[in-house]
Structures are given as C-alpha cells and as structure tokens.
Design a protein around this motif. Structure first.
Motif, short mmCIF file in Angstrom:
data_model
loop_
_atom_site.label_atom_id
_atom_site.label_comp_id
_atom_site.label_asym_id
_atom_site.label_seq_id
_atom_site.Cartn_x
_atom_site.Cartn_y
_atom_site.Cartn_z
N GLY A 298 20.71 35.21 -11.67
CA GLY A 298 21.05 36.61 -11.42
C GLY A 298 22.36 37.04 -12.04
O GLY A 298 22.85 38.15 -11.75
N LEU A 299 22.94 36.20 -12.92
CA LEU A 299 24.20 36.56 -13.57
C LEU A 299 24.03 37.80 -14.44
O LEU A 299 23.08 37.91 -15.22
N GLU A 300 24.93 38.74 -14.30
CA GLU A 300 24.95 39.93 -15.16
C GLU A 300 26.30 40.02 -15.85
O GLU A 300 27.30 40.36 -15.22
N LEU A 301 26.32 39.69 -17.13
CA LEU A 301 27.56 39.76 -17.89
C LEU A 301 27.84 41.20 -18.29
O LEU A 301 26.91 41.95 -18.58
N PRO A 302 29.09 41.61 -18.31
CA PRO A 302 29.41 43.00 -18.66
C PRO A 302 29.04 43.31 -20.11
O PRO A 302 29.02 42.43 -20.96
N GLN A 303 28.72 44.57 -20.36
CA GLN A 303 28.33 45.01 -21.70
C GLN A 303 29.56 45.32 -22.55
O GLN A 303 29.69 46.39 -23.14
N PRO B 40 31.34 37.40 -22.04
CA PRO B 40 30.04 37.87 -22.55
C PRO B 40 29.79 37.63 -24.03
O PRO B 40 28.67 37.82 -24.50
N LEU C 123 20.46 34.68 -20.52
CA LEU C 123 21.63 35.12 -19.77
C LEU C 123 22.18 36.46 -20.25
O LEU C 123 23.09 37.02 -19.62
N GLY C 124 21.67 36.96 -21.38
CA GLY C 124 22.20 38.20 -21.92
C GLY C 124 23.58 38.04 -22.52
O GLY C 124 24.40 38.96 -22.49
#
Length: 294
Positions: A134-139, A230, A249-250
């Motif tokens: 569920g990791l969301e790296l900043p854009q 990121p 992971l994006g």
C-alpha cells in the motif's frame, strides 16, 4: 566531512585523503615497471541491535553509526516510532551496538536470509517487500536539467572511486543539489549510510532523488522505496526484477545516465524533459568515472 570545492555543495562529501580508507600497495604494470597505487580498505563491522547480533558487513569503516542505523531501518528492524538511544562503536572489536527504547527480538527474521547481488555481497532478511504494502510515493517532479546538473557535479567531485576505484557511491539529492555523498565497497552499504543519516537528522525522502553508481537491482529499488524516496537514478543499468518492483511500487528509475544519455523504465510520469540533450556536453574523459565506457 567536506572536501575542497565540494564544501559549498554537499552536507557530507567524500574525503579521499582521510586516513584508514585506502592503503598504498606496490605492484608491477604491463611493462614490468614498479608502480604504487592506492587500494580501498575493507574491514568487518558486526552490527548488534540491543543485545542481539544481527549481521557482519564488510565496509570501508567510515560512518559506522549511519551504516548500522540505516541497515536496521531498511530491514524493518527499527520502527518509525522507535527511538535510537545510543550507538556504541568499538573500533578495536569492530562492532557497533545500536540501542533503542524498545525490546527487540528478530530470531525469526534472522532465520530467513536472502543474499543480494553485487560487490561485497550483502544480505537482506525476511520478506523483501514486507512493510511496503500500500506504499504511495509522492509524485515529486524530476527535471532532466536537474539530472544533467547532478551528474556533472557528482562525477567531478573528488572521491575514493576516482582515486582508487573498487567502490560504489550513493548521493542523496534535492532537485539539482547533491546533499549527502556516501561511498562503500557495496552499493547497499552506501545506501544504508544515507538512510542512517536521514533517520538521525529527521530528513524526509519525499522530495529527494537518490543517485547511485551501482546497478538498479531489486534490493536498491526496495531500499529506496523504504526510505520514501520516489526517484532513483544510476550511471549503471537495470535488472528485470528491479524494473518490475519499481513499476509495482510506482517508483521512478532512470539508468544508464552518462553524458547526455539516460533511460527511464518506470515512473516516467514524474519526468519533465526541460533540457535539450543536444546542448548537454559529453563527459570529459579526465573526469569520467571508471567503467563509464562499459
């Protein structure tokens, strides 16, 4: 630790003249002439967490506290809310004990080891993706002009790599500014030193770029994501597993960054091409890092 012209750019920069990092060795060249060269030192460092022995790493020996704290954090052995109360380094015994305010026991995790690829072979414990669900790296945006500026500054900075070779470098950057430059015999160690510095200083990774001389492997991608960074950039190439995990992971990975060339294989939505590659000069051979032609 700063060095020469790099002092105004880096919070920490390599110091090739520091005692104990290299040794002068005499040999013979291809013509049979006697030559003396500097070779990188390699020494063991056994890391303890509270009363438990965790791992023995082969390292050049600088920043043992950052290396130990960063390694433990990247292996999920230091929780975000856990406080490091002491880092006791014994140079003679080649040990460092990290003490925290919580009781820890990682017998089960230590039983599951995965060897990692590359120089000065490393080890990771447990499930490599543990904690990244569920990791969301900043854009965070990354501009190609920043990449070119970073590559030039980093590759012209005095370092053990340029003076002795046989070592990897990792640099924590913000936009076009290199901040902390660590070196070690294993690329994983250099990254862990950065992680240790970030934790010790309370530095957030969300607006940072990680630059490395090593390959973009699964281990490098996972460590970068664990640090909340990121964007991962390398002079070297990719492994298939590194690319696959980065896409899952994006995370933005950019490799083969040499001169005016680079390749992005994941997270291209963060990349802004604001510099004309044709206007970027090729690397000066006298400053080209060893292995750049490979």
């Amino acid at each position: 630790m700063t060095n020469g012209d790099s002092a105004h750019k880096f919070l920490i920069a390599p110091d090739p003249s520091a005692q104990g990092l290299t040794t002068a060795v005499t040999g013979q060249d291809q013509f049979g002439n006697t030559v003396e060269i500097d070779v990188v030192e390699e020494r063991p460092l056994t890391i303890f967490l509270n009363g438990q022995e965790i791992v023995t790493a082969m390292t050049i020996g600088d920043y043992p506290d950052y290396l130990a704290i960063g390694f433990l954090a990247n292996q999920g052995m230091l929780a975000a809310e856990e406080t490091v109360t002491a880092a006791d380094f014994d140079e003679e015994l080649e040990t460092i004990v990290i003490r925290t305010d919580q009781t820890t026991n990682y017998e089960e995790k230590l039983a599951k080891k995965t060897r990692t690829s590359g120089c000065a072979v490393g080890t990771v414990f447990g499930d490599m993706m543990e904690g990244l669900e569920g990791l969301e790296l900043p854009q965070t945006q990354v501009r190609s002009s920043w990449l070119y500026a970073l590559a030039h500054q980093i590759n012209t900075t005095p370092s053990l790599y340029l003076s002795a070779g046989a070592i990897h470098g990792t640099v924590l950057c913000q936009q076009d500014r290199p901040l902390v430059y660590m070196e070690d015999v294993g690329r994983h160690n250099a990254v862990d030193k950065i992680a240790g510095w970030m934790r010790a200083t309370g530095t957030d990774g969300g607006d940072k770029i990680m630059y490395t001389t090593g390959r973009l492997t699964s281990e490098m991608v996972i460590k970068c994501a664990s640090m909340g960074i990121p964007v991962l950039v390398s002079r070297s190439g990719f492994t298939a597993s590194g690319v696959a995990i980065a896409r899952d992971l994006g995370l933005t990975i950019i490799g083969r960054m040499r001169g005016r060339r680079f390749t992005c294989l994941s997270g291209e939505d963060r990349l802004v091409r604001d510099a004309d590659p044709e206007r970027v000069p090729e690397e000066d051979k006298k400053n080209r890092r060893k292995g750049a032609a490979k």
